[in-house]
Design an enzyme around this catalytic site. Structure first.
Site, PDB file in Angstrom:
ATOM      1  N   GLY A 262       0.795  -1.214   0.000  1.00 24.55           N
ATOM      2  CA  GLY A 262       0.000   0.000   0.000  1.00 24.55           C
ATOM      3  C   GLY A 262       0.831   1.269   0.000  1.00 24.55           C
ATOM      4  O   GLY A 262       2.060   1.254   0.156  1.00 24.55           O
ATOM      5  N   HIS A 263       0.129   2.391  -0.131  1.00 25.80           N
ATOM      6  CA  HIS A 263       0.825   3.675  -0.241  1.00 25.80           C
ATOM      7  C   HIS A 263       1.557   4.043   1.046  1.00 25.80           C
ATOM      8  O   HIS A 263       1.148   3.709   2.147  1.00 25.80           O
ATOM      9  CB  HIS A 263      -0.134   4.787  -0.660  1.00 25.80           C
ATOM     10  CG  HIS A 263      -1.296   5.014   0.251  1.00 25.80           C
ATOM     11  ND1 HIS A 263      -2.288   5.909  -0.039  1.00 25.80           N
ATOM     12  CD2 HIS A 263      -1.630   4.480   1.444  1.00 25.80           C
ATOM     13  CE1 HIS A 263      -3.175   5.926   0.932  1.00 25.80           C
ATOM     14  NE2 HIS A 263      -2.793   5.063   1.844  1.00 25.80           N
ATOM     15  N   ASN A 264       2.696   4.725   0.852  1.00 21.65           N
ATOM     16  CA  ASN A 264       3.518   5.247   1.947  1.00 21.65           C
ATOM     17  C   ASN A 264       4.185   4.174   2.793  1.00 21.65           C
ATOM     18  O   ASN A 264       4.693   4.469   3.880  1.00 21.65           O
ATOM     19  CB  ASN A 264       2.705   6.187   2.853  1.00 21.65           C
ATOM     20  CG  ASN A 264       2.186   7.389   2.103  1.00 21.65           C
ATOM     21  OD1 ASN A 264       0.988   7.470   1.820  1.00 21.65           O
ATOM     22  ND2 ASN A 264       3.064   8.305   1.732  1.00 21.65           N
TER      23      ASN A 264
END
Length: 369
Positions: A262-264
């Protein structure tokens, strides 16, 4: 191409026991190898297979060679009467095998001529090194940089402003969205998607039940993905771009097929992630971690260095301390599973009965007093 043990040791190290001029032209498992093949023993429990193997030579650790009756670089009782007589002694036979296997592949794979296939689409502002290999139907958008010795196979997409580091290989239909940085010597397998939008939506609802109105508001994902050197990413794996800062994959991370990151997220150097694992956004995984297949890791948690998550385990909180963590239920006989499930369903009733008995015993004790 056949190589002598002497040539292998000159390149990769180790010590020879037996005939240094023994030649091998490939690798095979102990129980399948022939006289022109090199086998390896990585697990001592397969030592008996060495004794019956037809391999021309075996990669072996010093302690395991001693168990076969050889030590200090010479056979204690002359040539062996059964099994291989030639060995390369090395502290890590498995890693040695991997390096030799890669060498044989490199020798057997003809180099592809540098150049751009006529069907490729390359924006005039993109920079493509003269030594790069650009395959059929590749798309390279504006401002992208393709470094020396990069190979982009058929159908690869490279978004605007993205950099592909030297010596990287992107297999067919891999896609790297805009604003991403791929480090040198990356391997990205077919169908992988790097830099697609992270799963970010802000709720904007009013009311309850059937009267509820509103919608989810998409949060623009303006970060990118930054991938370090010597990273390998499996087929159909997806790594989301960051919401504001980059999603980061550090050096020498190895990611299997069909993994979702997922993002980050930040994945620490030398970590390995097996197939079908899912890592939710804003999670940090330390260095030298091992994530088992189909494991699920919640968002906004931190795993320390040297953490091992076994297959199918679910991680819902941070695990800062190195160690092995398991939450999966291993497979058992179907009947046993049904009995266990029935017990689990009735645990609350059993708890209530125990509490009632404890209360009754306590009351009886008070009466007796």
């Amino acid at each position: 191409m056949a190589l002598t043990l002497e040539a292998l040791v000159k390149r990769f190290g180790g010590e020879i026991v037996g005939d240094a001029q023994c030649t091998v032209s490939g690798l095979a498992p102990l129980d399948q190898a022939g006289p022109q093949q090199l086998a390896f023993l990585a697990n001592p429990k397969y030592l008996s297979q060495v004794e019956t193997s037809g391999a021309g030579a075996v990669l072996i650790a010093p302690k395991d060679l001693e168990k076969l009756g050889a030590a200090e670089g010479s056979l204690t009782s002359g040539p062996r009467t059964a099994g291989p007589s030639n060995f390369i002694v090395t502290a890590n036979p498995y890693a040695y095998f991997a390096r030799v296997a890669q060498m044989f592949i490199d020798l057997a794979t003809p180099p592809r001529a540098a150049g751009v296939h006529p069907s490729a689409t390359i924006d005039p502002s993109a920079q493509v090194a003269a030594s790069a290999v650009i395959g059929p139907h590749v798309t390279i958008e504006a401002g992208a940089v393709i470094a020396d010795d990069v190979q982009l196979d058929a159908g690869v997409f490279v978004g605007r402003g993205t950099t592909i580091g030297a010596g990287s290989h992107l297999y067919p239909n891999a896609a790297v969205y805009h604003g991403c940085k791929i480090g040198p010597r990356a391997i990205i397998h077919a169908g992988a998607v790097i830099g697609s939008d992270g799963f970010g939506f802000a709720p904007d609802f009013v009311g309850d039940g059937d009267a509820r109105t509103g919608s989810w508001v998409k949060i623009p994902q303006v970060g990118g993905v930054s991938i370090g050197p010597d990273v390998e990413i499996g087929a159909n794996t997806t790594i989301d771009r960051g919401a504001m800062a980059d999603t980061v994959i550090e050096a020498c991370v190895k990611i299997d097929n069909q993994v979702q990151i997922g993002h980050n997220c930040r994945i620490g150097a030398y970590t390995v992630i097996a197939g079908s694992a899912g890592i939710a956004g804003s999670t940090t995984i330390g260095r030298h971690c091992m994530i088992g297949g189909a494991a699920g890791i919640a968002g906004h948690v931190t795993l320390g260095d040297y953490v091992i998550i076994t297959a199918k385990s679910g991680v819902s909180k941070s695990l800062p301390k190195a160690g092995i963590y398991t939450s999966a239920f291993p497979a058992v006989d179907h009947g046993e599973w049904n009995r266990s499930a029935a017990l689990v369903r009735n645990l609350d009733k059993l708890r209530d009965r125990i509490k009632a008995l404890e209360t009754a015993l306590a009351a009886q004790g008070g009466t007796d007093a």
